[in-house]
Motif scaffolding. Sequence first.
Motif, mmCIF file in Angstrom:
data_model
loop_
_atom_site.group_PDB
_atom_site.id
_atom_site.type_symbol
_atom_site.label_atom_id
_atom_site.label_comp_id
_atom_site.label_asym_id
_atom_site.label_seq_id
_atom_site.Cartn_x
_atom_site.Cartn_y
_atom_site.Cartn_z
ATOM 1 N N VAL A 13 0.898 -1.322 0.036
ATOM 2 C CA VAL A 13 -0.252 -0.055 -0.089
ATOM 3 C C VAL A 13 1.114 1.241 -0.111
ATOM 4 O O VAL A 13 0.353 2.403 0.111
ATOM 5 C CB VAL A 13 -0.849 0.019 1.262
ATOM 6 C CG1 VAL A 13 -2.021 -0.913 0.943
ATOM 7 C CG2 VAL A 13 -0.252 0.029 2.492
ATOM 8 N N CYS A 14 2.118 1.136 -0.347
ATOM 9 C CA CYS A 14 3.078 2.350 -0.416
ATOM 10 C C CYS A 14 3.251 2.644 -1.891
ATOM 11 O O CYS A 14 3.686 1.999 -2.956
ATOM 12 C CB CYS A 14 4.577 1.873 0.130
ATOM 13 S SG CYS A 14 5.844 3.061 -0.398
ATOM 14 N N PRO A 15 2.809 3.848 -2.171
ATOM 15 C CA PRO A 15 2.549 4.299 -3.581
ATOM 16 C C PRO A 15 3.958 4.539 -4.195
ATOM 17 O O PRO A 15 4.415 4.123 -5.387
ATOM 18 C CB PRO A 15 2.058 5.536 -3.717
ATOM 19 C CG PRO A 15 2.198 6.027 -2.242
ATOM 20 C CD PRO A 15 2.008 4.793 -1.332
ATOM 21 N N TYR A 89 -2.073 5.667 -11.156
ATOM 22 C CA TYR A 89 -2.678 5.711 -9.623
ATOM 23 C C TYR A 89 -4.208 6.267 -9.775
ATOM 24 O O TYR A 89 -4.570 7.262 -10.297
ATOM 25 C CB TYR A 89 -1.880 6.763 -9.006
ATOM 26 C CG TYR A 89 -0.439 6.353 -8.401
ATOM 27 C CD1 TYR A 89 -0.374 5.156 -7.570
ATOM 28 C CD2 TYR A 89 0.537 6.838 -9.215
ATOM 29 C CE1 TYR A 89 0.849 4.863 -7.199
ATOM 30 C CE2 TYR A 89 1.860 6.314 -9.089
ATOM 31 C CZ TYR A 89 2.056 5.413 -7.817
ATOM 32 O OH TYR A 89 3.325 4.884 -7.765
ATOM 33 N N ARG A 90 -5.005 5.681 -9.125
ATOM 34 C CA ARG A 90 -6.536 5.861 -8.977
ATOM 35 C C ARG A 90 -6.613 5.958 -7.370
ATOM 36 O O ARG A 90 -7.629 5.315 -6.883
ATOM 37 C CB ARG A 90 -7.214 4.902 -9.511
ATOM 38 C CG ARG A 90 -7.172 4.881 -10.881
ATOM 39 C CD ARG A 90 -8.279 3.861 -11.744
ATOM 40 N NE ARG A 90 -7.949 3.826 -13.221
ATOM 41 C CZ ARG A 90 -8.200 4.393 -14.045
ATOM 42 N NH1 ARG A 90 -8.733 5.749 -13.879
ATOM 43 N NH2 ARG A 90 -7.882 3.995 -15.359
ATOM 44 N N PHE A 91 -6.058 7.084 -6.841
ATOM 45 C CA PHE A 91 -6.235 7.234 -5.590
ATOM 46 C C PHE A 91 -7.701 7.649 -4.907
ATOM 47 O O PHE A 91 -8.027 7.084 -3.804
ATOM 48 C CB PHE A 91 -5.424 8.522 -4.845
ATOM 49 C CG PHE A 91 -4.115 8.333 -4.835
ATOM 50 C CD1 PHE A 91 -3.245 7.365 -4.378
ATOM 51 C CD2 PHE A 91 -3.019 9.053 -5.997
ATOM 52 C CE1 PHE A 91 -1.821 6.950 -4.417
ATOM 53 C CE2 PHE A 91 -1.766 8.697 -6.099
ATOM 54 C CZ PHE A 91 -1.393 7.946 -5.354
ATOM 55 N N ARG A 120 5.394 -11.452 -10.054
ATOM 56 C CA ARG A 120 4.015 -11.476 -10.732
ATOM 57 C C ARG A 120 2.850 -11.105 -9.438
ATOM 58 O O ARG A 120 1.939 -10.247 -9.609
ATOM 59 C CB ARG A 120 3.766 -12.909 -11.229
ATOM 60 C CG ARG A 120 2.649 -12.694 -12.455
ATOM 61 C CD ARG A 120 2.568 -14.031 -13.050
ATOM 62 N NE ARG A 120 3.623 -14.628 -13.541
ATOM 63 C CZ ARG A 120 3.771 -15.991 -13.576
ATOM 64 N NH1 ARG A 120 2.769 -16.641 -13.486
ATOM 65 N NH2 ARG A 120 4.803 -16.387 -14.164
ATOM 66 N N VAL A 121 3.261 -11.875 -8.447
ATOM 67 C CA VAL A 121 2.163 -11.484 -7.198
ATOM 68 C C VAL A 121 2.168 -9.928 -6.605
ATOM 69 O O VAL A 121 1.391 -9.443 -6.365
ATOM 70 C CB VAL A 121 2.483 -12.602 -6.102
ATOM 71 C CG1 VAL A 121 1.547 -11.981 -4.659
ATOM 72 C CG2 VAL A 121 1.817 -13.883 -6.409
ATOM 73 N N PHE A 126 0.003 -4.649 -5.869
ATOM 74 C CA PHE A 126 0.081 -3.109 -6.320
ATOM 75 C C PHE A 126 -1.054 -2.572 -7.327
ATOM 76 O O PHE A 126 -1.540 -1.859 -6.930
ATOM 77 C CB PHE A 126 1.532 -2.602 -6.720
ATOM 78 C CG PHE A 126 2.806 -2.667 -5.996
ATOM 79 C CD1 PHE A 126 2.708 -1.923 -4.749
ATOM 80 C CD2 PHE A 126 3.768 -3.368 -6.104
ATOM 81 C CE1 PHE A 126 3.722 -1.762 -4.020
ATOM 82 C CE2 PHE A 126 4.768 -3.325 -5.205
ATOM 83 C CZ PHE A 126 4.866 -2.509 -4.057
ATOM 84 N N LYS A 127 -1.096 -3.183 -8.101
ATOM 85 C CA LYS A 127 -2.234 -2.912 -9.319
ATOM 86 C C LYS A 127 -3.492 -2.887 -8.509
ATOM 87 O O LYS A 127 -4.528 -2.047 -8.915
ATOM 88 C CB LYS A 127 -2.229 -3.698 -10.616
ATOM 89 C CG LYS A 127 -3.086 -3.344 -11.690
ATOM 90 C CD LYS A 127 -2.760 -4.198 -12.866
ATOM 91 C CE LYS A 127 -1.411 -3.996 -13.527
ATOM 92 N NZ LYS A 127 -0.947 -2.674 -14.150
#
Length: 223
Positions: A13-15, A89-91, A120-121, A126-127
Amino acid sequence: MERVTIDVVSDVVCPWCYLGKARLELAIAEVQDELGVDVNWRPYQLDPDATSEGSDYRTHLVAKFGSAERLDQMQDNLRGQGQEIGITYRFEDIKVRANTLDAHRLLHWSRIEGQDIQDRVATALFKAHFEKGLNVADHQVLLAIAEQCGLDPALIGNLLATDADKDTVLSEIDAAQKMGVNGVPFLIFDGQYAVSGAQTPDVLANALRDIARMKAEARKGMI
């Protein structure tokens, strides 16, 4: 050809960690004809107090950064940097302040299957969080990612239903903190050299070349 191992300490959850992953991939692609790179994803929790059900994402971040204006400025900056390397990014779609312990357990299990599967995971996590606004503490989200990345969802589901490897993940986080890691991403090259932050691809590529050169010189000195 020399090989360099990178342990990437990060949180899903770290951008900046997502940005750092994309930049690292560009750096590895740049040096792929010069040296080999093995990447391991290591756990860290920026928000270990988040509940598994989650609470409101934006409210928490506004309180953390001091104001909505400051948060918006940081997120706009990240959007711009992300767009340069293919991250959207879609915050505004992220609703839940998620606890990431189970996501890190999934990464831990995926590493057993191989570095490619783990990578891959990591990308899928992240995505899911930053581009789809999904709750990465939700077991159904984690199971879908596991299946998408070639893991056995039945096995992962059984493991998630228990406390399997929670202590292992937490001990890795504790070890990183004792090493002095207090922010992520944090990259450890060959267990000796550290780079902090989402560095640009050229900085990372040059670091890889420098370490590979030092290893080659050390090897010659042993002959």
